[in-house]
Design an enzyme around this catalytic site. Structure first.
Site, PDB file in Angstrom:
ATOM      1  CB  CYS A 258     108.187  39.326  16.943  1.00 38.92           C
ATOM      2  SG  CYS A 258     108.194  39.841  15.215  1.00 38.92           S
ATOM      3  CG  HIS A 344     113.176  37.878  16.214  1.00 39.90           C
ATOM      4  ND1 HIS A 344     112.362  36.833  16.616  1.00 39.90           N
ATOM      5  CD2 HIS A 344     112.477  38.549  15.273  1.00 39.90           C
ATOM      6  CE1 HIS A 344     111.228  36.879  15.940  1.00 39.90           C
ATOM      7  NE2 HIS A 344     111.275  37.918  15.123  1.00 39.90           N
ATOM      8  CD  GLU A 346     114.546  34.978  18.663  1.00 43.28           C
ATOM      9  OE1 GLU A 346     114.118  34.955  17.503  1.00 43.28           O
ATOM     10  OE2 GLU A 346     114.331  35.935  19.444  1.00 43.28           O
TER      11      GLU A 346
END
Length: 375
Positions: A258, A344, A346
């Protein structure tokens, strides 16, 4: 219904447009920030505590917020990071067995002002058409002129450095000190689940403040480096960009997510720009150009890197693109073990299509470690 006579409230956009609602609970309050929206059906607690959302007024497009309560383990940082919450229907009661608190109590504990009963569909449509902009939410419905005056003094997100507001003040460690690999992470707004994903794959992580010089990261002699997500405009992060440039020179693996992705691009001379309304949600389609496979991803960013400059850069390759608007969603360096993504991997809760990126990172670390041993 709880709170039969809740206070009237409003959203005042910087262009003068007003939407009305009611305060959550019986609170009075005022909050400023850039108004944006997230399309996720779940994950509101993770959204509210994500450092990348610092300084933003969050509009949730899901019609019901709060119905599954909150859990102390489902946070991405140590506090709420959004400036305020705007929703349609706020649930004061919750029914999830593992929840340990209501969303109302969670927001009160974090002193966050929220408003509900807003026509969020109309508000989101307006933002889509007119772009993200500064706004204020307030129970001061009879003081429009005063709110306009205060709102005019709120700085634009473009050009705003916010990593210093959310980054750790001192270095700290995460994971098992006897783990196989050491990773130095530059915290420009890091999420806890990123650290969990690195640690569970066999990494001991030392997390450094956003403005840490490269020499301090290198003194720990890590096997690899990581640059985190975070809030605000990437271009003012001159210290992080300088650190990224030095990391790239080491030939050790570097992974960015990001805001970290944008910092790596800037370190290579590729510019960034503020998007019309950004990408925020857990349903964004990405095409992996290396495999030809599609991915459903979690995203949260209001800035992107320049695609034309990336395409013509001699040392960079575009690896992922966003299928909704063809923006750059991933890059890698051609002659370095350096790569990054604009989304993202995660995400929790959220899609797991991009988990492999952490595995790819550790494959690079293993390869580099083996080469070092052989030498």
């Amino acid at each position: 219904m709880k709170y039969q006579s809740r206070k009237k409230a409003l959203i005042l956009l910087s262009d003068g447009t007003i939407f009305y609602g009611k305060s959550v609970g019986d609170k009075e309050g005022t909050a400023f920030g850039e108004v944006c929206f997230n399309t996720g059906m779940t994950g509101y607690q993770e959204i509210f505590t994500d450092p990348s959302y610092f300084g933003q007024l969050m509009v949730t497009t899901n019609a019901h917020i709060g119905n599954y309560g909150t859990n102390k383990d489902e946070v991405e940082s140590d506090s709420v990071k959004i400036s305020g919450l705007i929703c349609r229907n706020f649930s004061y009661e919750y029914s999830r067995p593992i929840a340990d608190s209501s969303l109302e109590d969670f927001l009160n504990d974090n002193n966050l002002f929220a408003i509900s009963d807003v026509d969020t569909r109309a508000l989101v449509n307006y933002i889509r058409d007119n772009g993200a902009m500064n706004a204020v939410i307030s129970s001061r419905v009879d003081d429009i002129d005063g709110l306009k005056e205060e709102l005019s003094k709120v700085p634009s997100m473009e050009g705003l450095e916010l990593s210093s507001k959310v980054s750790t003040k001192q270095p700290y460690f995460y994971g098992d000190e006897n783990a196989t690999h050491k990773i130095a992470a530059l915290d420009i707004g890091i999420k806890k689940n990123i650290l969990r994903n690195l640690a569970k794959r066999g990494a001991y992580i030392k997390v450094f403040p956003y403005n840490t010089p490269f020499e301090q990261l290198a003194d720990w002699n890590p096997d690899a480096y990581f640059i985190s997500n975070g809030p605000g405009d990437p271009e003012p992060l001159t210290d992080a960009i300088a650190t990224a440039k030095e990391i790239i020179k080491t030939n050790k693996p570097l992974f960015g997510i990001c805001l970290g992705h944008q910092v790596i691009a800037l370190a290579n001379g590729v510019s960034t720009y503020k998007m019309h309304n950004g990408h925020r949600g857990i349903n964004h389609p990405i095409l992996n150009l290396l495999t030809g496979k599609g991915e459903i991803t979690s995203q949260n960013h209001g800035f992107a890197i320049n695609k034309k400059e990336t395409e013509t850069h001699p040392d960079l390759e575009i690896t992922h693109v966003h299928l909704n608007d063809d923006t750059v969603a991933g890059i890698r360096m051609k002659n370095k073990d350096v790569f990054s993504v604009q989304y993202h991997p995660e995400a929790s809760p959220g899609p797991h299509d991009a988990d492999y990126l952490f595995d790819d990172f550790f494959s690079l670390i293993e390869k580099t470690s083996k080469q070092t041993v052989e030498v």
